[in-house]
Design a protein around this motif. Structure first.
Motif, mmCIF file in Angstrom:
data_model
loop_
_atom_site.group_PDB
_atom_site.id
_atom_site.type_symbol
_atom_site.label_atom_id
_atom_site.label_comp_id
_atom_site.label_asym_id
_atom_site.label_seq_id
_atom_site.Cartn_x
_atom_site.Cartn_y
_atom_site.Cartn_z
ATOM 1 N N ALA B 206 31.748 36.325 47.556
ATOM 2 C CA ALA B 206 31.601 35.033 48.228
ATOM 3 C C ALA B 206 30.822 35.187 49.523
ATOM 4 O O ALA B 206 29.951 34.375 49.845
ATOM 5 C CB ALA B 206 32.981 34.430 48.507
ATOM 6 N N ALA B 207 31.119 36.250 50.265
ATOM 7 C CA ALA B 207 30.419 36.478 51.539
ATOM 8 C C ALA B 207 28.944 36.779 51.286
ATOM 9 O O ALA B 207 28.068 36.329 52.036
ATOM 10 C CB ALA B 207 31.073 37.628 52.293
ATOM 11 N N THR B 208 28.665 37.525 50.222
ATOM 12 C CA THR B 208 27.277 37.842 49.878
ATOM 13 C C THR B 208 26.531 36.567 49.483
ATOM 14 O O THR B 208 25.422 36.299 49.953
ATOM 15 C CB THR B 208 27.232 38.836 48.701
ATOM 16 O OG1 THR B 208 28.058 39.951 49.026
ATOM 17 C CG2 THR B 208 25.819 39.308 48.439
ATOM 18 N N ALA B 209 27.170 35.754 48.640
ATOM 19 C CA ALA B 209 26.534 34.520 48.174
ATOM 20 C C ALA B 209 26.253 33.578 49.337
ATOM 21 O O ALA B 209 25.256 32.857 49.328
ATOM 22 C CB ALA B 209 27.442 33.832 47.153
ATOM 23 N N ARG B 210 27.111 33.618 50.379
ATOM 24 C CA ARG B 210 26.930 32.734 51.531
ATOM 25 C C ARG B 210 25.568 32.951 52.182
ATOM 26 O O ARG B 210 24.949 32.020 52.687
ATOM 27 C CB ARG B 210 28.055 32.972 52.545
ATOM 28 C CG ARG B 210 28.014 32.078 53.757
ATOM 29 C CD ARG B 210 28.332 30.657 53.362
ATOM 30 N NE ARG B 210 28.123 29.729 54.465
ATOM 31 C CZ ARG B 210 27.009 29.029 54.633
ATOM 32 N NH1 ARG B 210 26.005 29.191 53.784
ATOM 33 N NH2 ARG B 210 26.899 28.188 55.628
ATOM 34 N N GLY B 211 25.106 34.199 52.159
ATOM 35 C CA GLY B 211 23.824 34.517 52.780
ATOM 36 C C GLY B 211 22.645 33.873 52.070
ATOM 37 O O GLY B 211 21.618 33.597 52.678
ATOM 38 N N GLY B 227 30.146 38.366 41.519
ATOM 39 C CA GLY B 227 31.398 38.991 41.110
ATOM 40 C C GLY B 227 31.217 39.708 39.780
ATOM 41 O O GLY B 227 31.677 40.846 39.596
ATOM 42 N N LEU B 228 30.503 39.037 38.871
ATOM 43 C CA LEU B 228 30.253 39.629 37.552
ATOM 44 C C LEU B 228 29.405 40.902 37.681
ATOM 45 O O LEU B 228 29.745 41.966 37.146
ATOM 46 C CB LEU B 228 29.526 38.602 36.671
ATOM 47 C CG LEU B 228 29.085 39.080 35.291
ATOM 48 C CD1 LEU B 228 30.303 39.326 34.417
ATOM 49 C CD2 LEU B 228 28.162 38.060 34.634
ATOM 50 N N PHE B 257 26.028 43.067 49.489
ATOM 51 C CA PHE B 257 26.301 42.331 50.725
ATOM 52 C C PHE B 257 25.282 42.686 51.805
ATOM 53 O O PHE B 257 24.798 41.804 52.528
ATOM 54 C CB PHE B 257 27.724 42.634 51.199
ATOM 55 C CG PHE B 257 28.066 41.984 52.503
ATOM 56 C CD1 PHE B 257 28.240 40.609 52.576
ATOM 57 C CD2 PHE B 257 28.199 42.740 53.660
ATOM 58 C CE1 PHE B 257 28.545 39.999 53.780
ATOM 59 C CE2 PHE B 257 28.506 42.136 54.863
ATOM 60 C CZ PHE B 257 28.675 40.768 54.927
ATOM 61 N N VAL B 258 24.942 43.967 51.894
ATOM 62 C CA VAL B 258 23.957 44.393 52.904
ATOM 63 C C VAL B 258 22.608 43.719 52.639
ATOM 64 O O VAL B 258 21.956 43.223 53.563
ATOM 65 C CB VAL B 258 23.817 45.929 52.916
ATOM 66 C CG1 VAL B 258 22.651 46.356 53.801
ATOM 67 C CG2 VAL B 258 25.111 46.571 53.410
ATOM 68 N N VAL B 259 22.233 43.639 51.361
ATOM 69 C CA VAL B 259 20.977 42.964 51.016
ATOM 70 C C VAL B 259 21.013 41.514 51.505
ATOM 71 O O VAL B 259 20.057 41.015 52.119
ATOM 72 C CB VAL B 259 20.740 43.006 49.484
ATOM 73 C CG1 VAL B 259 19.541 42.154 49.109
ATOM 74 C CG2 VAL B 259 20.556 44.440 49.014
#
Ligand SMILES: Nc1ncnc2c1ncn2[C@@H]1O[C@H](COP(=O)(O)OP(=O)(O)OP(=O)(O)O)[C@@H](O)[C@H]1O
Ligand SMILES: [Mg+2]
Lengths: 279, 280
Positions: B206-211, B227-228, B257-259
């Protein structure tokens, strides 16, 4: 001397002897008020006097310990709440929440259910139209969490209007709005009120606004310590009764004619609306 | 067929990842928006009590006792939140540490299980059974149905509870339903990723998608996909490298997430410099 209102006005909201205790504080100690349909009614009072608590009671967000509240003659429930628009005093949206203004507003429309906020052309036009009224079309694709205080207030009002409410409940709608913005903001609410014939209940610290737009004012301090048309409530003596300290009255020219120019249903047990009902 | 798929335990683990990953990603969007990351952490740690209690009572497979204990803890937390003046954070910290302490003590009394402690803490791909996969599939079905049936109310609830109430949402039942679904999902994730790491499966997609997302629809779709990708990618990558699955999944998610962090920083910088840099 009795002075019956010419035509009986139906009340949108009736609050009878409401008591609320929060923790050890007896916040509301027998509050009575009546709001006739189609009026702008203001609730004023010092910080912590229970204005927000009173509004929360009206919306079924706070249980009352004693007393009764009726909206459109019915007890508070999902059915009557569908006719209410509410603009809270503050709304914190977490920055990690990506909800856009468009999506947020679409939540208020029934046809967006099951559609993942797929904006139909009709819905989209409707959202734009409502935002345009509030001078906020440019916010449509902004994230809700990124809005300034005043922008958020506009979006919240748009949200409540989309539900086609009959009564609008606003808790300090201009908290976070700059002074020129504040002025136009109340003009906006007043014009929406005129156009849609809404009943408006609002809390405000801005006595100038109350004087210009409200038809009736309740000064709250645990109880309603004073009520009446603004030109009567907003004088030094009654403000002192409400706020407990001396507050400079709102200066205005006296209107010729009757102070009670508005047909108002009298509180129970009294046939005349009483302007200076001090404790 | 790639050779790792001929191993039955890999088939089970990959299926579990394919089911649990998107489910965690989807729920994670609401979990992060409602600041419930620490709640997920608390539930995950209470699984230790579930494991220990399950073995003590005589279960061979800890899945059911874990689900049960986690649900009891979630309800206890909601009840305490409603009936005490304590901060939610405080309540959760108390519950987290007490349930870890209980779990450790109960395991200590069963010396043959004590040796497996790290498997519960960091996940054990071999422990995922067909029953686990089946339970996960059923819970996933319920999650998908509830989230899409109640998408508008859930979104309103995440925005503001008072506003949701006035808009006709039945706040309390929906809140309980949401919390229980998150609890079941987290409890199932414990088998795959482990108690200590399972929150990463909920929070990081979710945090990654937020970006990347500019609205909630994109956020939900991307969170589910990430997630998948993270969960199944971790399982697949771990096999040839002979890495433990839990940490591999978490590190895969962390890399994504870093990306996203780099991307959103770059996007913000571009947005905040409207004037083109003059060329020399
Ligand atoms: N949960 C609570 N427990 C105990 N006391 C409370 C609680 N919530 C509010 N109060 C008290 O109730 C009183 C009324 O609060 P309320 O928010 O209604 O005031 P208000 O008139 O809206 O003030 P403001 O002008 O600052 O918005 C305050 O004295 C406040 O301290
Ligand atoms: Mg207030």
């Amino acid at each position: 001397m009795t002075l019956e209102p010419a035509t009986p006005v139906e009340n949108a909201l009736e609050v009878e002897d409401v008591h609320v205790q929060l923790g050890d504080t007896r916040v509301l100690r027998g509050v009575n008020l009546q709001v006739p349909r189609g009026r702008i009614v203001a609730v004023i009072g010092p910080n912590g006097c229970g204005k927000t608590t009173l509004l929360r009671c009206l919306l079924g967000l706070q249980k009352v310990d004693r007393g009764e509240i009726r909206l459109f003659g019915k007890p508070i429930g999902p059915e009557v709440l569908a006719r209410v628009g509410y603009v809270p005093q503050r709304l914190q949206v977490d920055p990690s929440f990506s909800l856009s203004v468009r999506e947020f507003l679409a939540l208020r429309r029934r046809e967006t259910r099951f559609w993942f906020w797929q904006t139909h052309r009709a819905t989209d036009a409707h959202l734009r139209e409502t935002l345009a009224e509030l001078d906020a079309v440019h916010l449509l694709d902004r994230p809700l969490a990124g809005l300034s205080g005043g922008q958020l207030q506009r979006v919240l009002i748009a949200y409540s209007l989309l539900g086609r409410p009959e009564i609008l409940v606003l808790d300090e709608p201009t908290a976070g709005v700059d002074t020129p913005g504040e002025h136009s903001f109340y003009e906006l609410i007043a014009s929406i009120h005129r156009r849609l014939g809404l009943t408006v209940v609002l809390v405000s610290h801005d006595l100038g606004m109350v004087f210009r737009h409200a038809a009736w004012v309740y000064a709250l301090n645990g109880v309603v310590c004073c009520e009446g048309p603004p030109e009567e409530v907003l004088d030094a003596e009654s403000l002192k009764a409400a706020y407990g300290i001396h507050v400079a009255p709102y200066h205005h020219h006296h209107h010729a004619g009757h102070p009670h120019a508005h047909p108002v249903v009298a509180p129970p047990g009294q046939s005349v609306p009483i302007a200076f009902r001090k404790r | 067929m790639p050779d790792f798929l001929s191993e039955p335990y890999m088939q089970r683990a990959l299926l579990a990842a394919i089911i649990l990953g998107p489910m965690c990603g989807l729920l994670g969007v609401f979990v992060t928006a409602r600041r419930m990351a620490f709640f997920s952490e608390t539930i995950a740690h209470s699984a230790l009590t579930g494991v220990a209690l399950g073995f003590l009572v005589g279960f061979d497979e800890p899945t059911l006792p874990v689900l049960l204990v986690c649900c009891v803890l979630a309800v206890a937390m909601l009840w305490l939140k409603e009936h005490s003046a304590l901060l939610t954070d405080t309540i959760m910290a108390v519950l987290l540490s007490s349930s870890v302490a209980t779990g450790v003590l109960l395991l200590k009394f069963q010396p043959n299980r004590w040796a497996d402690l790290d498997k519960y803490l960091f996940g054990d791909i071999l422990s995922v059974s067909w029953d686990d996969v089946r339970i996960a599939a059923v819970v996933a079905l319920v999650v998908v149905i509830v989230v899409f049936r109640y998408l508008n109310p859930l979104t309103l609830l995440a925005t503001n509870e008072d506003l949701a109430h006035v808009s006709g949402v039945r706040v309390r039942p929906l809140n309980y339903a949401f919390v229980l679904l998150v609890t079941l999902t987290v409890a199932l994730g414990v088998r795959l990723v482990g108690i200590v790491l399972v929150t990463s499966l909920v929070v990081i997609p979710a945090a990654t998608a937020r970006g990347f997302a500019t609205n909630l629809r994109q956020h939900l779709v991307l969170g589910t996909l990430l997630g998948l990708v993270g969960a199944s990618g971790g399982v697949v990558l771990g096999y040839p490298l002979d890495f433990p699955t839990g940490p591999t999944i978490t590190l895969t998610l962390a890399a994504l997430f870093v990306v996203s962090l780099v991307y959103s920083r770059a996007r913000r910088r571009r947005a905040s410099s409207p004037l083109p840099v003059p060329q020399p």
